[in-house]
Every structure is written in C-alpha cells, then in structure tokens.
Design a protein around this motif. Structure first.
Motif, PDB file in Angstrom:
ATOM      1  N   LEU A  13       1.153  -1.394   0.009  1.00 35.18           N
ATOM      2  CA  LEU A  13      -0.336  -0.449   0.096  1.00 35.18           C
ATOM      3  C   LEU A  13       0.903   1.701  -0.528  1.00 35.18           C
ATOM      4  CD1 LEU A  13      -3.114   0.829   0.321  1.00 35.18           C
ATOM      5  CD2 LEU A  13      -2.908   1.345   2.438  1.00 35.18           C
ATOM      6  N   THR A  14       1.744   0.930   0.224  1.00 37.71           N
ATOM      7  CA  THR A  14       3.045   2.614   0.323  1.00 37.71           C
ATOM      8  C   THR A  14       2.921   3.130  -0.907  1.00 37.71           C
ATOM      9  OG1 THR A  14       4.275   1.575   2.026  1.00 37.71           O
ATOM     10  CG2 THR A  14       5.376   3.150   1.248  1.00 37.71           C
ATOM     11  N   PRO A  15       3.545   2.515  -1.712  1.00 41.24           N
ATOM     12  CA  PRO A  15       3.230   2.972  -3.319  1.00 41.24           C
ATOM     13  C   PRO A  15       2.172   3.805  -3.585  1.00 41.24           C
ATOM     14  CG  PRO A  15       4.267   1.327  -3.285  1.00 41.24           C
ATOM     15  CD  PRO A  15       3.793   1.082  -2.063  1.00 41.24           C
ATOM     16  N   LEU A  16       0.574   3.928  -2.929  1.00 42.13           N
ATOM     17  CA  LEU A  16      -0.173   4.444  -3.174  1.00 42.13           C
ATOM     18  C   LEU A  16      -0.885   5.957  -2.240  1.00 42.13           C
ATOM     19  CD1 LEU A  16      -2.848   1.366  -3.483  1.00 42.13           C
ATOM     20  CD2 LEU A  16      -1.558   2.427  -5.690  1.00 42.13           C
ATOM     21  N   VAL A  17       0.166   5.858  -1.605  1.00 38.73           N
ATOM     22  CA  VAL A  17      -0.354   6.567  -0.567  1.00 38.73           C
ATOM     23  C   VAL A  17       1.405   7.174  -0.147  1.00 38.73           C
ATOM     24  CG1 VAL A  17      -1.408   5.544   1.058  1.00 38.73           C
ATOM     25  CG2 VAL A  17       0.695   5.739   1.474  1.00 38.73           C
ATOM     26  N   HIS A  46       6.335   8.803  -5.160  1.00 37.70           N
ATOM     27  CA  HIS A  46       7.407   7.535  -5.315  1.00 37.70           C
ATOM     28  C   HIS A  46       9.082   8.422  -5.318  1.00 37.70           C
ATOM     29  CE1 HIS A  46       9.261   5.323  -8.774  1.00 37.70           C
ATOM     30  NE2 HIS A  46      10.908   6.328  -9.312  1.00 37.70           N
ATOM     31  N   ALA A  47       8.956   9.989  -4.774  1.00 40.30           N
ATOM     32  CA  ALA A  47      10.047  10.673  -5.182  1.00 40.30           C
ATOM     33  C   ALA A  47      10.719  10.372  -3.647  1.00 40.30           C
ATOM     34  CB  ALA A  47      10.419  12.039  -4.822  1.00 40.30           C
ATOM     35  N   ARG A  48       9.743   9.988  -2.185  1.00 45.81           N
ATOM     36  CA  ARG A  48      10.406   9.912  -0.809  1.00 45.81           C
ATOM     37  C   ARG A  48      10.460   8.094  -1.088  1.00 45.81           C
ATOM     38  NH1 ARG A  48       8.891  10.827   3.356  1.00 45.81           N
ATOM     39  NH2 ARG A  48       7.590   9.323   3.989  1.00 45.81           N
ATOM     40  N   ILE A  49       9.836   7.104  -2.064  1.00 48.95           N
ATOM     41  CA  ILE A  49      10.184   5.798  -1.944  1.00 48.95           C
ATOM     42  C   ILE A  49      11.364   5.645  -2.434  1.00 48.95           C
ATOM     43  CG2 ILE A  49       9.585   3.900  -2.948  1.00 48.95           C
ATOM     44  CD1 ILE A  49       6.475   4.338  -3.026  1.00 48.95           C
ATOM     45  N   MET A  50      11.936   6.283  -3.503  1.00 49.17           N
ATOM     46  CA  MET A  50      13.182   6.364  -3.907  1.00 49.17           C
ATOM     47  C   MET A  50      14.207   6.481  -3.064  1.00 49.17           C
ATOM     48  SD  MET A  50      13.275   4.757  -7.196  1.00 49.17           S
ATOM     49  CE  MET A  50      11.736   3.596  -6.237  1.00 49.17           C
ATOM     50  N   ASP A  51      14.222   7.451  -2.657  1.00 51.45           N
ATOM     51  CA  ASP A  51      14.550   7.919  -1.671  1.00 51.45           C
ATOM     52  C   ASP A  51      15.214   7.169  -0.360  1.00 51.45           C
ATOM     53  OD1 ASP A  51      15.369  10.119  -2.893  1.00 51.45           O
ATOM     54  OD2 ASP A  51      14.456  11.333  -1.761  1.00 51.45           O
ATOM     55  N   GLY A  52      14.132   6.534  -0.335  1.00 45.54           N
ATOM     56  CA  GLY A  52      14.449   5.335   0.995  1.00 45.54           C
ATOM     57  C   GLY A  52      13.580   5.252   2.240  1.00 45.54           C
ATOM     58  N   ALA A  53      12.822   5.722   1.856  1.00 47.32           N
ATOM     59  CA  ALA A  53      11.730   6.147   3.067  1.00 47.32           C
ATOM     60  C   ALA A  53      10.930   4.966   3.353  1.00 47.32           C
ATOM     61  CB  ALA A  53      10.136   7.465   2.499  1.00 47.32           C
ATOM     62  N   PRO A  54      10.999   4.888   4.551  1.00 48.14           N
ATOM     63  CA  PRO A  54      10.374   3.460   5.239  1.00 48.14           C
ATOM     64  C   PRO A  54       9.213   3.147   5.019  1.00 48.14           C
ATOM     65  CG  PRO A  54      10.248   5.302   6.855  1.00 48.14           C
ATOM     66  CD  PRO A  54      10.599   5.788   6.006  1.00 48.14           C
ATOM     67  N   THR A  55       8.359   1.825   4.599  1.00 48.37           N
ATOM     68  CA  THR A  55       6.953   1.535   3.994  1.00 48.37           C
ATOM     69  C   THR A  55       6.436   1.813   5.693  1.00 48.37           C
ATOM     70  OG1 THR A  55       7.493  -0.775   5.427  1.00 48.37           O
ATOM     71  CG2 THR A  55       8.130  -0.285   2.784  1.00 48.37           C
ATOM     72  N   LEU A  56       4.854   1.722   5.335  1.00 48.54           N
ATOM     73  CA  LEU A  56       3.764   2.142   6.064  1.00 48.54           C
ATOM     74  C   LEU A  56       3.975   1.326   8.085  1.00 48.54           C
ATOM     75  CD1 LEU A  56       0.798   2.813   4.395  1.00 48.54           C
ATOM     76  CD2 LEU A  56       2.240   4.201   5.908  1.00 48.54           C
ATOM     77  N   PRO A  57       4.220   0.358   7.248  1.00 43.12           N
ATOM     78  CA  PRO A  57       4.381  -1.084   8.653  1.00 43.12           C
ATOM     79  C   PRO A  57       5.627  -1.008   9.366  1.00 43.12           C
ATOM     80  CG  PRO A  57       4.267  -2.120   6.832  1.00 43.12           C
ATOM     81  CD  PRO A  57       4.152  -1.189   6.384  1.00 43.12           C
ATOM     82  N   SER A  58       6.660  -0.170   8.384  1.00 50.57           N
ATOM     83  CA  SER A  58       7.867  -0.521   9.019  1.00 50.57           C
ATOM     84  C   SER A  58       8.576  -1.475   9.713  1.00 50.57           C
ATOM     85  CB  SER A  58       8.402   1.290   9.938  1.00 50.57           C
ATOM     86  OG  SER A  58      10.022   1.348   9.953  1.00 50.57           O
ATOM     87  N   LEU A  92      10.346  -5.517  -2.644  1.00 48.88           N
ATOM     88  CA  LEU A  92      10.754  -6.028  -4.100  1.00 48.88           C
ATOM     89  C   LEU A  92       9.875  -4.870  -4.632  1.00 48.88           C
ATOM     90  CD1 LEU A  92      13.020  -8.592  -4.371  1.00 48.88           C
ATOM     91  CD2 LEU A  92      13.873  -6.976  -3.930  1.00 48.88           C
ATOM     92  N   VAL A  93       8.783  -5.413  -4.578  1.00 44.74           N
ATOM     93  CA  VAL A  93       7.914  -4.922  -5.700  1.00 44.74           C
ATOM     94  C   VAL A  93       7.326  -3.951  -5.260  1.00 44.74           C
ATOM     95  CG1 VAL A  93       5.267  -4.875  -6.064  1.00 44.74           C
ATOM     96  CG2 VAL A  93       6.621  -7.081  -6.163  1.00 44.74           C
ATOM     97  N   GLU A  94       7.490  -3.177  -3.810  1.00 45.72           N
ATOM     98  CA  GLU A  94       7.130  -1.674  -3.251  1.00 45.72           C
ATOM     99  C   GLU A  94       8.283  -0.839  -3.871  1.00 45.72           C
ATOM    100  OE1 GLU A  94       7.746   1.459  -0.436  1.00 45.72           O
ATOM    101  OE2 GLU A  94       9.186  -0.297  -0.873  1.00 45.72           O
ATOM    102  N   ARG A  95       9.400  -0.629  -4.043  1.00 51.59           N
ATOM    103  CA  ARG A  95      10.484  -0.523  -3.987  1.00 51.59           C
ATOM    104  C   ARG A  95      11.017  -0.225  -5.720  1.00 51.59           C
ATOM    105  NH1 ARG A  95      15.042   1.851  -1.106  1.00 51.59           N
ATOM    106  NH2 ARG A  95      15.801   3.639  -2.937  1.00 51.59           N
ATOM    107  N   GLN A  96      10.393  -1.440  -6.250  1.00 54.34           N
ATOM    108  CA  GLN A  96      10.410  -1.666  -8.484  1.00 54.34           C
ATOM    109  C   GLN A  96      11.962  -1.662  -8.443  1.00 54.34           C
ATOM    110  OE1 GLN A  96       7.878   1.104 -10.182  1.00 54.34           O
ATOM    111  NE2 GLN A  96       6.015   0.546  -8.956  1.00 54.34           N
TER     112      GLN A  96
END
Length: 439
Positions: free
Chosen positions: A107-111, A114-126, A157-161
């Motif tokens: 669910l993390t990529p939906l909320v 993309h920039a934060r995800i590529m920068d290594g931001a934690p997933t929702l459940p961390s 891996l799916v979340e980070r792509q």
C-alpha cells in the motif's frame, strides 16, 4: 512370623504409604520468546505511529496512511494477547498478521510519493513487519520463518520496483535473522524434550530405588530368615525355606534392575563370610527392630531415634543438646543407621562391637557408625552392588542421597569399618569429611 519380622514388614509398608513420587520439573524455553515478541510488537507499533505522524504532511495521500495505521492499531488491540503463548498464536492468526504487514508494504506506493520511496523512506508498517515474521519463526521453526521472510522480501522489492542496495540489505537481514531465530527455537525445543525425558527417567529411577529400599528393609530380610530357619528345622520347613530362598534371589534381581541372572533353583543358604565386612545386607540375619517413628512433621531430635540402638554390643555417644532435623529426614537417617548395624551384626561377627557417634555441625548432622570387625576388602562394595545385594547401595547410600547428603566408608582390612552419614540442615552440604582420623 515373629513380632520383630512383623514390625519390620509393617514399617516398610508404612514407609511406602507415606512416601510420594518425586515431581518432575516442567519448563518452557518458548515462554520468554513469546513474551519478548509481544513486547516487540507493541513497541514497534508505537514507533511506527510516531514515524508516520512526523511524516504525515509528506505523504501524497495522508488520509490513506492514517487509515492503514488506524486499522493496524485496531488489529493490535484485538490480537496482542495472541502472541503471549504458542497455544494462542494459531496458524490462521500468523497468516492474517503477515497479511497486514505485506498489505502495508504494497500500500505504501499508493499513499507515498515516488520520490520519497526512491530516497529510501520507510514503508507504512516499517519495522513492525519483523514481528509478523518472528511469529512464524517461533511457532514453526526456520522453515516457516524462511517462507514468511521471503513473502516480505517479495513485497519490499515490488514496493521499491528495483534492486536498490538498501532494500536488498534489509531483505537479507530480515531473512537471515528470522531463519536463525527459527533454527535456535528448534534446537531449544529438542533440548527441552531431551531434558524433560531425562528428568522423567531420573524421577522413575528414584522411585524405583525407594521401593527397592523398602523391600530390602522388610521383605528380603524376612525371606532370608525363613530360608535359614527352614533349613535348620528340616522336613517340610526345609522345602519352604528353599522356596523362600529362590524368591529372595528373584526379588533381588528385580529390584537391582536385571543386573543379576541367577540360575534356576539357586538359593543362598549360608551367610557371607565375615571377612567380607559390611559389604551388604544381612542374608540370614534377624532383622533389627525398627527405630521409633518420629511424632508429627516438625523438628525431631535425632538422639531419640538412635538411642534405642544402644545395647550390650553397641555404644551410643551423643551431644548434650538436642540434634534436630525434619522428622522425615531424621527417620531416614535412623533407618540408614539401622541398616549399617545390621551389616555389622552379620558380617563382623557376633563378638564385634559397634560405636555410634552423633555430631551436630553448623550445616549438617553427622552420624558415624564404627565397628571392630575384619573390615571390607577393596572393591567389595562395588561387587556387592553389581551382584544385586543392595544394602549399601539403597538402604544406606540411597537414603542419604535422597536427603541431599552423603555416605562414606573408611575401612582397613583387619581394623574394622567406619561409615560416616552426613545429612544437611536445610541446604546441601559441601561434602562429607574425608581423611578424618579414626577414633
């Protein structure tokens, strides 16, 4: 049967009725792990809520992040007790818990942007995700842990792509840690089962020794007496004595655990030579009258139980003040002294003298039984135990061991035998005194 024999048999049966089988210690190496997992899940939930709260404005869809964290909090409130024990933590719960973790990652990529995800931001459940994987590791071992951590790895891996360095690092870390913990849990369970089995065997062995000790103090000595007197009377009594001797040999074999294989019809019809010293029980002796039974369960003066043993051939020496032990311990000590005196009567000869000395030490009560008989040849005690004659092994040494004490023999051929019986006062003694000078 004489009054002495009747008292002996009744005393042995009464001891059986009073004794209770030893308890087997039960334990669980898993309980601390389940408690630690419960604490980990609660603490990481608090950490994750703080993490999402601090980054709330940075999410692309903050309400979606808040909705997931709300659902996760409700899930934790409803299920936190599930991870307090193996019985509560079922397979269905583990799958649902892992579903919350994997769903939050996907669910993390939906909320989030993309920039934060590529920068290594934690997933929702961390790091809360690790709790779901550890539940599999503790419940099912390393195989379950490998499957659960692999599912989390795929979701990351799916979340980070992409195979980013930090993502691969986190995936490998979770996989290795969970598999290692699962393997340790399996080893701990195997060790616990082995230990439980060993404790059961020890408890069964102690109970067997207790029963054998009671039999030795009553039935075996009566059978030996019937054998001797039957042979002396002759006629039908001789046949009865022969049968009693056969049953004595068979019973000794049974209580010795099958260590002896006597031939059919073989029965001992004469006592051991006096030169064998106090090596074992009295084969053809008259059982000594049992010591007085202690009254109640409180402290008992050992002197009162040992004083009746004094007689024409036995000298009793005692301190001026009471020597107190718990009633059960005092009774067992008196029974061990009685067994030692029985051996003196038979093996040291009718003219031998015996001395009983009671010493009240700060940490233990020590009773010494000394005789002026021929002594014990080297290795005779071990031979007697191997052959199934259990006077020393059970009636003396076994009793003292069950009390946390010890029995030691000092003997020189031709100079008599000394038996030192040590019973601790509440705590295990440091050990019997060795190398003491003979009186």
């Amino acid at each position: 049967m004489t009054d002495t024999e009747t008292r002996t048999v009744r005393g042995g049966l009464a001891a059986k009725g009073r004794s209770k089988p030893p308890k087997v210690l039960r334990m669980s190496v898993e309980l601390p792990l389940w408690r630690a997992l419960t604490g980990y899940r609660i603490l990481t939930l608090v950490y994750t809520l703080c993490l999402v709260g601090l980054s709330y404005q940075k999410y692309e869809h903050p309400l979606g992040a808040a909705a997931y964290m709300g659902a996760l909090s409700v899930w934790m409130v409803l299920t936190w007790r599930r991870t307090t024990s193996a019985e509560r933590c079922t397979r269905h719960f583990l799958l649902a818990d892992l579903g919350f973790a994997v769903g939050g990652i996907l669910l993390t990529p939906l909320v989030d942007t993309h920039a934060r995800i590529m920068d290594g931001a934690p997933t929702l459940p961390s790091i809360w995700t690790a709790g779901a994987v550890l539940g599999f590791a503790i419940k099912g071992g390393w195989r379950w842990a490998a499957v659960a951590s692999s599912a989390v790895a795929v979701a990351n891996l799916v979340e980070r792509q992409e195979l980013a360095r930090d993502t691969v690092h986190n995936v490998v870390l979770v996989w290795v840690a969970s598999v290692a913990i699962g393997y340790v849990v399996e080893v701990a369970r195997a060790s616990e089962r082995t230990l439980a089995r060993a404790l059961q065997i020890e408890a069964a062995t102690r109970e067997r020794e207790r029963l054998a000790r009671d039999i030795h103090d009553s039935v075996l000595q009566v059978l030996a007496m019937v054998q001797r007197r039957g042979a002396a009377i002759g006629g039908e009594a001789a046949e009865l004595g022969r049968m009693a001797g056969e049953q004595e040999v068979a019973l000794r074999t049974l209580v010795a655990g099958g260590l002896v294989s006597p031939p059919r019809g073989a029965a001992r019809t004469v006592p051991h030579p006096a030169g064998e010293g106090a090596a074992d029980d009295a084969v053809a002796s008259v059982p000594a009258a049992p010591a007085p039974e202690p009254a109640g369960d409180g402290p008992c003066d050992v002197r009162a139980l040992l004083a009746p043993f004094a007689g024409a051939g036995v000298t009793f020496s005692e301190p001026g003040a009471p020597v107190e032990l718990p009633a059960a311990a005092a009774a067992e000590l008196a029974a061990a002294v009685s067994a030692a005196l029985d051996n003196v009567r038979v093996h040291a000869g009718a003219e031998a003298r015996a001395w009983i000395l009671v010493e009240d030490e700060p940490q233990a009560v020590i009773v010494t039984v000394r005789d002026d008989g021929p002594g014990i040849p080297e290795g005779r005690l071990a031979d007697a135990e191997r052959e199934g004659r259990l006077g020393v092994a059970l009636s003396i040494r076994g009793r003292l061991r069950d009390l946390g004490g010890a029995a030691e023999w000092v003997s020189v051929p031709g100079q008599g035998t000394e038996v030192e019986l040590t019973v601790p006062k509440g705590t295990a003694p440091e050990g019997g005194r060795r190398g003491k000078t003979r009186a």
